[in-house]
Enzyme design. Structure first.
Site, mmCIF file in Angstrom:
data_model
loop_
_atom_site.group_PDB
_atom_site.id
_atom_site.type_symbol
_atom_site.label_atom_id
_atom_site.label_comp_id
_atom_site.label_asym_id
_atom_site.label_seq_id
_atom_site.Cartn_x
_atom_site.Cartn_y
_atom_site.Cartn_z
ATOM 1 N N GLU A 45 -8.227 -6.863 5.392
ATOM 2 C CA GLU A 45 -7.508 -7.983 4.783
ATOM 3 C C GLU A 45 -6.810 -8.827 5.837
ATOM 4 O OE1 GLU A 45 -5.247 -5.945 1.770
ATOM 5 O OE2 GLU A 45 -7.115 -5.258 0.840
ATOM 6 N N TYR A 74 0.831 -1.207 0.000
ATOM 7 C CA TYR A 74 0.000 0.000 0.000
ATOM 8 C C TYR A 74 0.864 1.255 0.000
ATOM 9 C CZ TYR A 74 -4.385 -2.475 0.499
ATOM 10 O OH TYR A 74 -5.483 -3.266 0.254
#
EC number: 1.14.12.17
Length: 396
Positions: free
Chosen positions: A135, A95
């Site tokens: 997640e 990310y």
């Protein structure tokens, strides 16, 4: 939480985003793959070439900017993306890479100034944390459930069966001989491949096609014209070969009570998640009405017809109807279909008049739009219609 100034600054960029469109995400992906080519091992490069992934990411960015004051409105989209990310085994540190290239893209395309870049940096950080946390929950759930695992796990192909001219099923069992995780009917497996000659690792998601049995999995793959992975599986994958799988995932699944009527609507290979739903209903002895409505080009490409018939016979209230768009003379002689042409649900309105009925759709996007409009025109509530897109998500 984001402060009011950050929210206002991000929302002020919406007209610029809309004007630029997917050119923004095209620049982003080109930049990211240039500076971080290792990510080509994760992303589906076919979806990059046809533009689907670029369009999907742009829509996600625009939706986030538009709903930045109302993040709960984004939770269904977050869940869909987070589930898909787990099949790619996306990690928190990735990310940071995406954030770096997103901000650099905004700077290179618009030169908006540091205040705007700082605002988008904060906004991206909040969204990234939402994904990272969700997640992590999914990874933990998959690892802790009976038969579950972390990362990839080796599975052996134990059966390969042609089901039509275009669709072949693969049965897979774990090399380690252990149990396998259960899943919800409608979910998919992450399949990781890098055969000799492939420039990059390829990751695909294939729907599971039967009720969980704790021993193995079955998927079905359509041979796509020009499809690197699907053609390799059809032409080169053999019984005994080993592939790597990621635990089942996906936000499209059937969860209904025994007295809830169900209609399963599909076209082509879109029937694969429906098969798992039908198998689950049949083996549970579902007592409410079950409808199976399927569209195919003709009998040559109509897969699993006998299996659907057999499963339907075990249900006390089952209706099936098949449309062939262009049946052959052999199809007409065999009587393997019910109607010719495009699916017309108005002729079967009485089969799904119960207002509690749940509808599950899967197939090409144009088909699902066509079918969903018919349902709404017939009075079906939008919240009773559930659908799955193969590939990047699109709104019907």
């Amino acid at each position: 939480m984001l402060d009011a100034q950050t929210i206002a600054t991000v929302k002020a960029t919406i007209p610029l985003l809309v004007e630029t469109g997917p050119k923004l995400t095209a620049h982003f992906y080109d930049r990211m793959f240039t500076h971080n080519p290792e990510l080509k091992e994760i992303f589906n490069m076919s979806n990059q070439r046809n533009g689907d992934q670029r369009e999907a990411l742009f829509n996600a960015i625009a939706a986030y900017a538009s709903n930045i004051e109302n993040l709960p409105a984004l939770l269904p989209a977050v869940e869909k993306i987070a589930q898909k990310h787990t099949s790619f085994q996306i990690k928190p540190e990735q990310y940071n890479i995406v954030g770096e290239h997103l901000l650099a893209t905004l700077d290179e395309m618009f030169s908006p100034g540091q205040e705007v870049l700082d605002a988008w940096g904060k906004a991206y950080g909040v969204l990234a944390n939402v994904f990272i946390n969700r997640e992590a929950e999914i990874y933990n759930e998959n690892a802790s459930k009976a038969g579950g695992w972390e990362g990839t796990r080796d599975f052996r192909i134990v059966a390969k069966t042609p089901r039509s001219a275009l669709i072949t099923s693969f049965e897979l069992e774990p090399v380690d001989g252990g149990a396998v995780a259960e899943y919800r009917p409608g979910q998919y497996l992450g399949v990781w491949l890098k055969p000799e000659g492939f420039p990059h690792q390829e990751i695909r998601q294939y729907s599971l096609t039967r009720k969980p049995d704790g021993k193995g999995y079955r998927i079905a793959v359509k041979r796509e014209e020009g499809g690197q992975v699907s053609n390799w599986l059809h032409n080169h994958a053999n019984v005994g070969d080993v592939v790597k799988l990621v635990a089942p995932a996906g936000d499209f699944f059937m969860a209904v009570a025994d007295d809830t009527p169900v209609t399963l609507i599909s076209a082509g290979v879109g029937q694969t998640p429906m098969l798992a739903m039908l198998d689950t209903l049949a083996k549970a002895g579902h007592t409410a009405q079950v409808n199976w409505f399927h569209a195919a080009e003709n009998g040559d490409v109509h897969a699993f017809a006998d299996e659907v018939k057999e499963l339907g016979q075990s249900l006390p209230r089952f209706t099936a109807h098949t449309w062939y768009r262009q049946p052959s003379e052999a199809d007409r002689a065999k009587g393997q279909f019910d109607s010719e042409g495009l699916m017309d649900l108005s002729k079967l309105e009485g089969a799904f008049s119960d207002p509690t009925m749940q509808f599950y759709l899967c197939g090409p996007v144009g088909f699902m739009q066509f079918a969903a409009k018919q349902l709404v025109d017939l009075g079906v509530k939008q919240e009773n219609i559930h659908y799955e897109c193969f590939g990047p998500h699109k709104v019907l």
